[in-house]
Design a protein around this motif. Structure first.
Motif, short mmCIF file in Angstrom:
data_model
loop_
_atom_site.label_atom_id
_atom_site.label_comp_id
_atom_site.label_asym_id
_atom_site.label_seq_id
_atom_site.Cartn_x
_atom_site.Cartn_y
_atom_site.Cartn_z
N GLY A 168 -3.02 7.23 3.66
CA GLY A 168 -3.46 6.95 5.04
C GLY A 168 -4.95 6.69 5.16
N VAL A 169 -5.75 7.24 4.23
CA VAL A 169 -7.20 7.04 4.29
C VAL A 169 -7.53 5.54 4.25
CG1 VAL A 169 -9.41 7.52 3.14
CG2 VAL A 169 -7.61 9.29 3.19
N LEU A 220 0.83 -1.21 0.00
CA LEU A 220 0.00 0.00 0.00
C LEU A 220 0.87 1.27 0.00
CD1 LEU A 220 -3.02 0.58 0.08
CD2 LEU A 220 -2.94 0.43 2.57
N LEU A 221 1.91 1.26 0.86
CA LEU A 221 2.73 2.46 0.99
C LEU A 221 3.67 2.66 -0.20
CD1 LEU A 221 3.57 2.35 4.81
CD2 LEU A 221 1.93 3.82 3.66
N LYS A 222 3.93 1.57 -0.96
CA LYS A 222 4.85 1.71 -2.10
C LYS A 222 4.11 1.95 -3.42
CE LYS A 222 9.03 0.24 -0.19
NZ LYS A 222 10.16 -0.67 -0.04
N THR A 223 2.78 1.83 -3.40
CA THR A 223 2.03 2.08 -4.63
C THR A 223 2.15 3.55 -5.02
OG1 THR A 223 0.50 0.25 -4.30
CG2 THR A 223 -0.30 2.06 -5.66
N ASN A 224 2.31 3.76 -6.32
CA ASN A 224 2.47 5.10 -6.88
C ASN A 224 1.37 6.05 -6.38
OD1 ASN A 224 1.58 7.04 -9.07
ND2 ASN A 224 3.61 6.44 -9.79
N ALA A 225 1.79 7.26 -5.98
CA ALA A 225 0.86 8.22 -5.37
C ALA A 225 -0.31 8.58 -6.28
CB ALA A 225 1.62 9.47 -4.96
N THR A 226 -0.06 8.60 -7.60
CA THR A 226 -1.15 8.95 -8.53
C THR A 226 -2.20 7.85 -8.56
OG1 THR A 226 0.59 9.95 -9.85
CG2 THR A 226 -1.56 9.79 -10.89
N VAL A 227 -1.75 6.60 -8.52
CA VAL A 227 -2.69 5.46 -8.50
C VAL A 227 -3.53 5.52 -7.23
CG1 VAL A 227 -2.83 2.93 -8.42
CG2 VAL A 227 -1.12 4.05 -9.89
N ILE A 228 -2.88 5.79 -6.09
CA ILE A 228 -3.60 5.90 -4.81
C ILE A 228 -4.66 7.00 -4.90
CG2 ILE A 228 -3.34 6.62 -2.38
CD1 ILE A 228 -2.24 3.85 -2.71
N LYS A 229 -4.25 8.14 -5.44
CA LYS A 229 -5.16 9.29 -5.57
C LYS A 229 -6.40 8.93 -6.38
CE LYS A 229 -3.07 13.68 -5.32
NZ LYS A 229 -2.10 14.59 -5.88
N GLN A 285 -18.34 7.14 6.97
CA GLN A 285 -18.21 8.56 7.38
C GLN A 285 -16.75 8.89 7.65
OE1 GLN A 285 -20.94 10.36 7.51
NE2 GLN A 285 -22.66 9.20 8.36
N LEU A 286 -16.07 7.97 8.33
CA LEU A 286 -14.65 8.21 8.66
C LEU A 286 -13.82 8.38 7.40
CD1 LEU A 286 -12.30 8.30 10.73
CD2 LEU A 286 -12.11 5.82 10.44
N VAL A 287 -14.04 7.48 6.42
CA VAL A 287 -13.28 7.55 5.17
C VAL A 287 -13.50 8.92 4.50
CG1 VAL A 287 -13.11 6.60 2.84
CG2 VAL A 287 -13.14 5.06 4.82
N LEU A 288 -14.76 9.38 4.49
CA LEU A 288 -15.06 10.68 3.88
C LEU A 288 -14.36 11.82 4.62
CD1 LEU A 288 -18.86 10.35 2.94
CD2 LEU A 288 -16.85 9.95 1.50
N VAL A 340 8.57 9.67 16.27
CA VAL A 340 7.36 9.26 15.55
C VAL A 340 7.77 8.73 14.18
CG1 VAL A 340 5.16 10.04 14.61
CG2 VAL A 340 6.05 11.08 16.70
N VAL A 341 7.30 7.53 13.83
CA VAL A 341 7.50 7.00 12.47
C VAL A 341 6.13 7.03 11.81
CG1 VAL A 341 8.38 5.09 11.09
CG2 VAL A 341 9.34 5.51 13.36
N ARG A 342 6.03 7.74 10.66
CA ARG A 342 4.71 8.01 10.08
C ARG A 342 4.41 7.15 8.85
NH1 ARG A 342 6.86 12.80 11.81
NH2 ARG A 342 5.61 13.88 13.37
N ALA A 343 3.11 6.83 8.68
CA ALA A 343 2.68 6.02 7.54
C ALA A 343 1.71 6.74 6.62
CB ALA A 343 2.00 4.74 8.05
N GLY A 344 1.04 7.77 7.12
CA GLY A 344 0.05 8.43 6.27
C GLY A 344 -0.65 9.54 7.01
N LEU A 345 -1.62 10.19 6.32
CA LEU A 345 -2.34 11.35 6.85
C LEU A 345 -1.36 12.42 7.29
CD1 LEU A 345 -5.19 9.60 8.92
CD2 LEU A 345 -5.16 10.20 6.50
N THR A 346 -0.38 12.69 6.44
CA THR A 346 0.65 13.68 6.77
C THR A 346 1.41 14.09 5.52
OG1 THR A 346 2.65 14.07 8.07
CG2 THR A 346 2.35 11.84 7.26
#
Ligand code: ZN
Length: 413
Positions: A239-240, A195-204, A225-228, A282-288
């Motif tokens: 991160g979503v 998930l974290l290595k997938t191209n950012a455009t594909v994720i978007k 609701q949370l996802v939205l 802090v080691v971060r994975a997303g929403l940042t």
């Protein structure tokens, strides 16, 4: 002489904090007459302790301003913190106490254990700022939402099957035959890394499809609701998707969550008090927008699955709760004291920080008259050395809530 002293504390103005006096942090901070609140600025965290990034300050009798660490050194660390504390943690204040007031979700993160913290600090001191682990406890002050720990494995497998956009985002970087879930840790490791290595455009693109699909649904459950909400706050951020991998919990005020090293989590909304070892690692994975250290993260996660780690309090009376997680550095206690009532606060062995969360109080100590205070208002923060019992009385026809963080009794057993 074991003297209780007031602490002047510092707020961290991270972008995710509530603005101005909407923030509990700013409300508490405004008790300090030296601080002006800016209504257009976020007030995310109040730091109470001696961490060098934002140390609390003691004003001495001769009006010198010393950081808490300087104050301890000037007055004898061992006599203020106790020999056992100094023997165990060294000559530094052993915990960091905080209040958080959250407007938008914090990053999905995890914290290193002691060994990894030392290594990361040696190798990347600009990113990992101190050599300490960071176990943390969060106690809800308002209804509080968080993502924490991996969901039960079967639930994760189900979501990956049922949510096509999630499945596509994972399978973009890994072949299906590598996703064997007979080994749970390896499976989750592969899912997270893919998930974290997938191209950012594909994720978007996949997130846009997901969000459109959910928006068009006539009914939406809590997770929808949370996802939205997460996507509105962090559009296009990988991160979503973690909403489907991590437990989503909604805590009532007074409920507490303990996060040992290697547990992934993200606080989503609400106010809480938090206590931790004196670390900012802090080691971060997303929403940042900040650095995502994917390799370190994938390596350090415990990949434990199942129910989130809520901490049951020990209650000595109706108005008291003590949270004692399995670490030596800290425990946190709360007292709700009714209007006009008196409460004696037992002398425990650990040095403590006391926060007057609301109401106004008087403190008296028959044995140590230097520790009498006529009026302490909401937002007052005190440092209390070892072996210092005192009595609290509420004043001005208001009830009061106190939160006390101290070195854990576990250390002395
Ligand atoms: Zn954390």
């Amino acid at each position: 002489m074991n003297k209780i002293v007031k602490l002047h504390c510092v707020a961290q103005q991270y972008s995710w904090g509530n603005y101005g006096l909407n923030s509990t942090v700013a409300q508490l901070l405004s008790a300090d007459s030296c601080v002006k609140i800016d209504e257009s600025a976020p007030y995310a965290e109040l730091w109470m302790g001696a961490h060098p990034s934002a140390p609390s300050v003691v004003e001495t009798d001769d009006h010198k301003r010393l950081t808490l660490q300087q104050y301890l050194e000037a007055n004898g660390i061992e006599s203020l913190l106790g020999k056992q504390v100094v023997d165990r943690f060294g000559a530094v204040f052993p915990f960091l106490f905080k209040v958080l007031s959250i407007r938008t979700a914090l990053s999905i993160q995890s914290h290193p254990d002691s060994d990894l913290a030392k290594k990361l600090f040696e190798k990347f001191p600009d990113i990992y700022k101190d050599p300490y682990h960071k176990p943390e406890i969060a106690i809800a002050l308002t209804p509080f939402k968080a993502l924490c720990g991996f969901r039960p494995l079967n639930d994760i497998i189900q979501f990956i099957n049922d949510v096509p956009e999630l499945k596509a985002s994972i399978h973009a970087s890994i072949e299906s035959d590598k996703l064997d879930h007979s080994n749970c840790s390896l499976y989750l490791n592969n899912v997270v890394v893919a998930l974290l290595k997938t191209n950012a455009t594909v994720i978007k693109e996949n997130l846009a499809t997901l969000v459109n699909r959910i928006s068009a649904q006539s009914t939406k459950n809590d997770l929808d609701q949370l996802v939205l909400v997460l996507h509105e706050q962090y559009p296009g951020d990988v991160g979503v998707f973690f909403a489907y991998l991590l437990n989503y919990i909604q805590m009532a005020p007074g409920q507490a969550l303990f996060l040992p090293a290697g547990e992934p989590h993200a606080y989503v909304a609400g106010d809480c008090v938090e206590c931790m070892a004196p670390s900012d690692n802090v080691v971060r994975a997303g929403l940042t927008p900040k650095l995502k250290d994917v390799d370190t993260l994938a390596h350090m996660l415990t990949y434990n699955t199942g129910e989130p780690p809520l901490v049951k309090p020990i209650c000595e009376s109706d108005n008291h709760a003590l949270f004692r997680p399995p670490v030596d550095e800290f425990e946190v206690e709360s007292y709700h004291i009714s209007e006009g009532a008196e409460q004696s606060i037992k002398s425990r062995r650990g040095p403590a920080i006391v926060l007057v969360l609301d109401g106004n109080i008087q403190i008296s100590s028959s044995l140590q008259p230097q520790n009498n205070f006529d009026k302490l208002i909401k937002g007052t923060v005190l440092f209390v050395p070892i072996d210092t019992p005192f009595t609290v009385k509420t004043i001005d026809s208001k009830s009061s809530t106190l939160y006390i963080a101290r070195v854990s009794e576990r250390l002395f057993k």
